[in-house]
Design an enzyme around this catalytic site. Structure first.
Site, short mmCIF file in Angstrom:
data_model
loop_
_atom_site.label_atom_id
_atom_site.label_comp_id
_atom_site.label_asym_id
_atom_site.label_seq_id
_atom_site.Cartn_x
_atom_site.Cartn_y
_atom_site.Cartn_z
N HIS A 69 -3.94 3.32 7.44
CA HIS A 69 -2.83 2.92 8.29
C HIS A 69 -1.90 4.09 8.57
CE1 HIS A 69 -3.23 -1.54 7.01
NE2 HIS A 69 -3.83 -1.33 8.16
N GLU A 77 0.85 -1.18 0.00
CA GLU A 77 0.00 0.00 0.00
C GLU A 77 0.89 1.23 0.00
OE1 GLU A 77 -2.43 -0.64 3.46
OE2 GLU A 77 -0.99 0.23 4.82
#
Length: 305
Positions: free
Chosen positions: A261, A223
């Site tokens: 995140h 990611e």
């Protein structure tokens, strides 16, 4: 074969008496994990009631420390369901007890705490120069070797045993990719977590999957943010002979904003999904624009085998 976790792994749960610990201990037992007991210093000497995978009632002992739990049960893996403020102490205790594997599920651990327990593990090495304790996480779904053992919160009914290895920064995308490729199945699937400081990296998992004779191909999910995927691409180019397909989450993420995140933030071209896709493709990794497309790329590899 699986990596890091198998049917013989003996597990203790740090925080077994809490809400999350109780719920997921039950799910891990249902998945066939050998849960031997738990740790809670305040409730040492008590037991907790659960059911094994066949539905039989069992009593699991609660110990005062990880070292004691290991001595009494022969445990070689631990999972941490402890609130963020107490995680550092829990993980350091596990490292000091030299348990070979500790999975840290907890989200919201201060980065300084994660950095401290990571450094502590790096300082406690064996004869081979590697840390005696492997940390997976924090802020991750853990690890599952389907039909063998679950050390984490990944649903155990998504897929069975198979030929693929999966390593992912994202939790839910781990589940989605397992579902998309359930027809092929998995040796082991690992969610490494998306925090800025994590124990086991993409590279650690790639190296283990490359060495595992039963893993025929590898799925890697990255990611945005940081350079972990770029470094993994360099590693793949130099060391991985098995086919790898990848997916990078965050193609539409705005610059300068943390997404989901704590480690997922783009600045300039550094850390963008496109930059990561290009680095992986340059290493020979086929990268899908969506999880479904990534699964299809993997299926095509097996059709041409």
């Amino acid at each position: 074969m699986s990596i890091f976790l198998n049917k013989d792994s003996k597990v203790i749960v740090q925080g077994i008496t809490g809400g999350e610990g109780t719920k997921h201990t039950a799910r891990m037992l249902a998945a066939g994990t050998q849960v031997m007991g738990g740790v809670n210093a305040r409730k040492a000497g008590t037991t907790v009631n659960h059911q094994d995978k066949d539905g039989n009632a069992i009593e699991l002992p609660v110990f005062g420390s990880v070292a004691e739990a290991m001595k009494e049960t022969g445990a070689n893996a631990s999972i941490v369901f402890v609130p963020p403020a107490f995680c550092k102490d829990a993980v350091i205790e596990a490292i000091d007890a030299e348990i070979p594997l500790v999975v840290v599920i907890t989200e919201g651990i201060p980065v300084q705490d994660s950095a401290e327990f990571w450094a502590h593990s790096q300082a406690n090495t064996g004869a081979d120069g590697k840390p005696k304790t492997r940390i997976i996480g924090p802020n991750c779904p853990g690890i599952i070797s389907p039909e063998e053992s679950l050390l984490g919160i990944t649903p155990a009914n998504i897929t069975g045993k198979g030929k693929l290895g999966l390593v992912s920064k994202s939790g839910t995308l781990t589940y989605q990719m397992m579902y998309e490729l359930r027809d092929l199945g998995f040796t082991t699937a690992i969610g490494i977590g998306g925090d800025p400081v994590i124990g086991t990296t993409h590279i650690d998992a790639l190296e283990a999957f490359e060495a595992d004779p039963e893993t025929e191909a590898i799925v890697m999910i990255g990611e945005i943010g940081g350079d972990a995927e770029e470094r993994a691409a360099d590693f793949i180019k130099a060391n991985v002979t098995k086919p790898v397909v990848g997916y990078v989450a965050g193609f539409t993420a705005p610059e300068g904003k943390t997404m989901g995140h704590a480690g997922a933030i783009v600045s300039g071209s550094s850390g963008t999904a496109q930059a990561k896709k290009e680095a992986l493709e340059a290493a020979g990794v086929k990268v899908g624009k969506t999880p479904s497309e990534t699964a299809q790329l993997m299926r095509e590899i097996f059709e041409t085998k």
